[in-house]
Design an enzyme around this catalytic site. Structure first.
Site, PDB file in Angstrom:
ATOM      1  N   LYS A 115      47.380  43.051  47.013  1.00 51.96           N
ATOM      2  CA  LYS A 115      46.999  42.431  45.723  1.00 51.96           C
ATOM      3  C   LYS A 115      48.224  42.161  44.867  1.00 51.96           C
ATOM      4  CE  LYS A 115      42.334  42.743  45.850  1.00 51.96           C
ATOM      5  NZ  LYS A 115      41.030  42.809  45.302  1.00 51.96           N
ATOM      6  N   LYS A 197      40.881  38.806  56.395  1.00 52.19           N
ATOM      7  CA  LYS A 197      39.489  39.223  56.211  1.00 52.19           C
ATOM      8  C   LYS A 197      38.739  38.224  55.333  1.00 52.19           C
ATOM      9  CE  LYS A 197      39.166  42.196  52.144  1.00 52.19           C
ATOM     10  NZ  LYS A 197      38.538  43.335  51.524  1.00 52.19           N
ATOM     11  N   LYS A 200      35.905  37.555  48.968  1.00 57.38           N
ATOM     12  CA  LYS A 200      35.313  36.737  47.925  1.00 57.38           C
ATOM     13  C   LYS A 200      36.363  36.093  47.031  1.00 57.38           C
ATOM     14  CE  LYS A 200      33.203  40.916  46.064  1.00 57.38           C
ATOM     15  NZ  LYS A 200      34.223  41.677  45.373  1.00 57.38           N
TER      16      LYS A 200
HETATM   17  P1  ATP Z   1      38.193  40.878  46.766  1.00 59.76           P
HETATM   18  O1  ATP Z   1      38.295  39.658  47.602  1.00 59.76           O
HETATM   19  O2  ATP Z   1      37.848  40.590  45.334  1.00 59.76           O
HETATM   20  O3  ATP Z   1      39.301  41.836  46.937  1.00 59.76           O
HETATM   21  P2  ATP Z   1      36.345  41.926  48.642  1.00 59.76           P
HETATM   22  O4  ATP Z   1      35.593  40.751  49.161  1.00 59.76           O
HETATM   23  O5  ATP Z   1      37.349  42.558  49.501  1.00 59.76           O
HETATM   24  O6  ATP Z   1      36.920  41.618  47.218  1.00 59.76           O
HETATM   25  P3  ATP Z   1      35.218  44.357  47.540  1.00 59.76           P
HETATM   26  O7  ATP Z   1      34.420  44.290  46.287  1.00 59.76           O
HETATM   27  O8  ATP Z   1      36.591  44.873  47.423  1.00 59.76           O
HETATM   28  O9  ATP Z   1      35.223  42.960  48.250  1.00 59.76           O
HETATM   29  O10 ATP Z   1      34.435  45.181  48.611  1.00 59.76           O
HETATM   30  C1  ATP Z   1      33.057  45.467  48.598  1.00 59.76           C
HETATM   31  C2  ATP Z   1      32.674  46.096  49.905  1.00 59.76           C
HETATM   32  O11 ATP Z   1      32.645  45.127  50.939  1.00 59.76           O
HETATM   33  C3  ATP Z   1      33.613  47.185  50.380  1.00 59.76           C
HETATM   34  O12 ATP Z   1      32.865  48.256  50.914  1.00 59.76           O
HETATM   35  C4  ATP Z   1      34.420  46.521  51.454  1.00 59.76           C
HETATM   36  O13 ATP Z   1      34.863  47.440  52.415  1.00 59.76           O
HETATM   37  C5  ATP Z   1      33.424  45.549  52.035  1.00 59.76           C
HETATM   38  N1  ATP Z   1      34.079  44.382  52.589  1.00 59.76           N
HETATM   39  C6  ATP Z   1      34.763  43.444  51.900  1.00 59.76           C
HETATM   40  N2  ATP Z   1      35.200  42.469  52.693  1.00 59.76           N
HETATM   41  C7  ATP Z   1      34.815  42.823  53.956  1.00 59.76           C
HETATM   42  C8  ATP Z   1      34.965  42.203  55.240  1.00 59.76           C
HETATM   43  N3  ATP Z   1      35.587  41.057  55.384  1.00 59.76           N
HETATM   44  N4  ATP Z   1      34.424  42.822  56.318  1.00 59.76           N
HETATM   45  C9  ATP Z   1      33.758  43.987  56.171  1.00 59.76           C
HETATM   46  N5  ATP Z   1      33.574  44.606  54.999  1.00 59.76           N
HETATM   47  C10 ATP Z   1      34.087  44.045  53.895  1.00 59.76           C
END
Ligand code: ATP
Ligand code: LTN
Length: 334
Positions: A115, A197, A200
């Site tokens: 980040k 990965k 969002k």
């Molecule tokens: P950002 O993009 O804003 O960092 P993010 O999409 O990684 O956010 P988080 O809010 O940080 O989402 O994560 C919410 C949950 O979703 C966490 O438990 C995280 O482990 C899971 N998660 C996020 N992205 C993935 C992914 N690509 N595959 C599996 N699990 C995920």
């Protein structure tokens, strides 16, 4: 133990639209566990401001996320679904725990490094201490289990280390939480770049399936998904695109990856991508229908928010008072 059940805590940030990665990596597992445990599902809006947010947008997304939790099948009468910012104990415990966390530990966190690289103009202290607030979330409710995606492994380990360190000094204060990664534990990757990965906060919307995408959009994104050279549908390190699609199909339908490979044996990439797209459309349909219903019922959602934040606050303050006493803060005269 609450009502004879073990306690579960998890949360998601109210940033961006929820993706299929969030659903398959976390939310879907929450739903399978929510009968068995006494659950706290938080919309972690305080974590969200570690990255600059538009205030109106954050407020809107936080509410959307809370409704998605319910639409995905979490019962707000039985589970505590609430906003992190409505329970001040999170911030209070976070401060105390930050005095039991080492700079060196936080420096090792890969999410911070990622980040910080992404937001080089705003490497704030909150971004650095983000994992301490996350530890506070979990320890405040004495959670036994924390279902998260694989990418949160390091944060969970740190939470356990902080809790063990604190308990070693002050006695049995915190329950040591276990992570739960689900049956598949798949990390869902971007449809446009399977080395990244699905996230969002990705700028390219074609890489992510959003939970509220309509069926046509979902099918179009799968049609465009990058695949690998060759024609075979096999689960292999050097075929990250196909492997990701197999992971998505298996997690979505509940079958094993081996069964998915067998099912698509001899099929072309085009047909395979369409089949994965259809499985996702069907899998998300109930959630999307419930979401539309819920968004029409403002009074009901308001009521849930009020009742559940009071309930969460009650449990949080019990732990907080205990911790404050242990570290030596003067006891309040009531
Ligand atoms: P950002 O993009 O804003 O960092 P993010 O999409 O990684 O956010 P988080 O809010 O940080 O989402 O994560 C919410 C949950 O979703 C966490 O438990 C995280 O482990 C899971 N998660 C996020 N992205 C993935 C992914 N690509 N595959 C599996 N699990 C995920
Ligand atoms: N950092 C987590 C979100 C989160 C969380 C938590 C998850 C904040 N607090 C407590 C589980 C338990 C993430 O998913 N990125």
């Amino acid at each position: 133990m609450l009502d004879g059940k073990k306690t579960l805590f998890s949360g998601m940030q109210a940033t961006g639209n929820l993706t299929l990665g969030n659903y398959l990596g976390a939310l879907k597992n929450w739903v399978t566990l929510n009968e068995e445990y006494q659950c706290f599902f938080s919309v972690v809006d305080m974590h969200s401001i570690t990255v600059r947010q538009d205030p109106a947008e954050l407020r809107k997304r936080a509410r959307q996320l809370l409704m998605i939790y319910i639409a995905a099948g979490l019962d707000p009468e039985k589970n505590c679904i609430y906003y992190q910012s409505h329970v001040s104990g999170h911030a209070e415990l976070s401060w105390i725990l930050s005095c039991f966390t080492y700079m060196g530990e936080l420096n090792r966190m890969t999410q911070f490094k990622d980040k910080a690289a992404k937001h080089a103009d705003n490497i704030n202290a909150g971004l650095f201490t983000y994992p301490v607030l996350m530890a506070a979330d979990i320890l405040l409710y004495q959670a036994d289990v924390v279902p998260v995606g694989n990418d949160q492994r390091q944060h969970l380990e740190l939470t356990r280390d902080i809790a063990i360190r604190f308990n070693n000094i002050y006695g049995d204060v915190f329950t040591i939480p276990e992570a739960y990664y689900g049956k598949h534990a798949a990390r869902i990757m971007s449809l446009q770049d399977p080395s990244k990965k699905m996230s969002k906060s990705d700028e390219n919307p074609n890489g992510s399936i959003y939970l509220l995408d309509d069926p046509d959009t979902i099918m179009r994104k799968f049609k465009r998904a990058v695949t690998d050279s060759g024609k075979e549908i096999i689960y292999s390190e050097d075929k990250p695109g196909i492997r990701n699609l197999l992971d998505i199909y298996a997690s979505m339908t509940g079958c094993s990856v081996e069964d998915a490979v067998k099912e698509f044996d001899g099929k072309g990439y085009g047909d395979f991508k369409m089949a994965v797209g259809e499985a996702v459309v069907e899998g998300l349909r109930p959630l999307q229908e419930r979401y539309v219903q819920l968004s029409k019922d403002k009074a009901y959602i308001d009521q849930i928010i009020k009742e559940n934040s009071e309930k969460a606050g009650y449990f949080a303050s019990k732990t907080l008072r205990k911790v404050q006493k242990k570290v030596g803060f003067p006891v309040k005269v009531r």
